[in-house]
Design an enzyme around this catalytic site. Structure first.
Site, PDB file in Angstrom:
ATOM      1  N   HIS A 112       0.913  -1.102   0.025  1.00 34.78           N
ATOM      2  CA  HIS A 112       0.224  -0.183   0.293  1.00 34.78           C
ATOM      3  C   HIS A 112       1.282   1.753  -0.070  1.00 34.78           C
ATOM      4  CE1 HIS A 112      -4.065  -2.875   0.719  1.00 34.78           C
ATOM      5  NE2 HIS A 112      -3.923  -1.763   1.145  1.00 34.78           N
ATOM      6  N   ASN A 143       7.324  -4.381   3.630  1.00 37.23           N
ATOM      7  CA  ASN A 143       6.860  -4.733   3.943  1.00 37.23           C
ATOM      8  C   ASN A 143       6.282  -5.001   4.828  1.00 37.23           C
ATOM      9  OD1 ASN A 143       3.925  -3.389   2.683  1.00 37.23           O
ATOM     10  ND2 ASN A 143       3.226  -5.261   2.908  1.00 37.23           N
TER      11      ASN A 143
END
Length: 260
Positions: A112, A143
């Site tokens: 994201h 991440n």
């Protein structure tokens, strides 16, 4: 006959005026989101402004060059919905966004840019955070590690400071080097995050992190906003007065940011 034509013309003019006024009214009622109120960070093939965030999509790389949003303490602490994990293609990208097929068995996470946890204050913003236009290929160790740590820190900044602007994105090469999937989504080597504290005394700070796992402290990746602009070619906060920009973007203080 002349009188008849005059009445017909008058009715036509009235009708057109009514339609025009309805159109203008409808336009005025269209939601105006504040994500771009400090300026558009850079050119893009498609710019989308949503309730939770705005983004600038680059077709060549099949991802956004920048995502920007304003986050308040209330938004950072309000959890109306849980994470959905309902990833989907973005219908607002005219050329088509990246898809699930691009990430499948690629070895990269769907990272994201506008974090789902930052968008938990409404069902709409949470759902919007899972468009593939808001994703970028990130190594799992990055991440799920230091990038996640930085995202949590930014939410803490919002709570502590009251209101901040966040700009984040990949540092994209001029030409794609490593790509994944049928749409050839570019794999960035680094990512940036820029934070602008709107509560006086205003301040800014930025981070540049390599797309890999790290055990280093986040403060080791802190840089000036000017540094990110030089590396990315973007221009952050262009609507802020020039002198104020120059002062805020050219320096930062680790001690001024609680929790860093």
């Amino acid at each position: 006959m002349v009188k008849y034509k005059s009445k017909s013309l008058f009715k036509l003019i009235l009708t057109l005026c009514f339609i025009f006024s309805c159109f203008c009214w409808a336009g005025e009622q269209e939601p105006q989101y504040d994500n771009l109120s400090f300026g558009i960070p850079g050119k893009a093939d498609t710019i989308i402004n949503r309730p939770g965030y705005a983004l600038g999509y680059i077709e060549q790389h099949e991802q956004a060059a920048w995502v920007i949003y304003i986050m308040t303490a209330a938004e950072a602490t309000t959890k109306v919905v849980k994470r959905t994990n309902k990833f989907r293609s973005d219908p607002e990208i005219p050329t088509g966004s990246a898809t699930a097929a691009d990430y499948r068995r690629s070895g990269y996470d769907r990272g994201h840019l506008a974090p789902a946890a930052d968008m938990a204050f409404s069902g709409q913003t949470m759902a919007d955070s899972f468009f593939y236009s808001n994703m970028s290929p990130q190594k799992p160790a990055f991440n799920r590690g230091i990038w996640k740590e930085l995202e949590a820190l930014v939410r803490d900044f919002a709570i502590t400071e009251g209101k901040i602007v966040v700009v984040t994105g990949p540092i994209l090469p001029k030409e794609p080097r490593i790509t994944i999937g049928p749409n050839k989504v570019t794999v960035p080597t680094h990512y940036y995050k820029v934070i602008y504290d709107l509560t006086p005394p205003q301040k800014m700070i930025a981070f540049i992190l390599p797309n890999e796992g790290s055990n280093k402290a986040l403060q080791e990746f802190a840089v000036t906003v000017d540094t990110v602009e030089k590396v990315t070619g973007l221009d952050f906060f262009s609507k802020v007065p020039k002198e104020q920009q120059k002062y805020l973007e050219s320096s930062f203080s680790i001690k001024a940011w609680q929790g860093l």
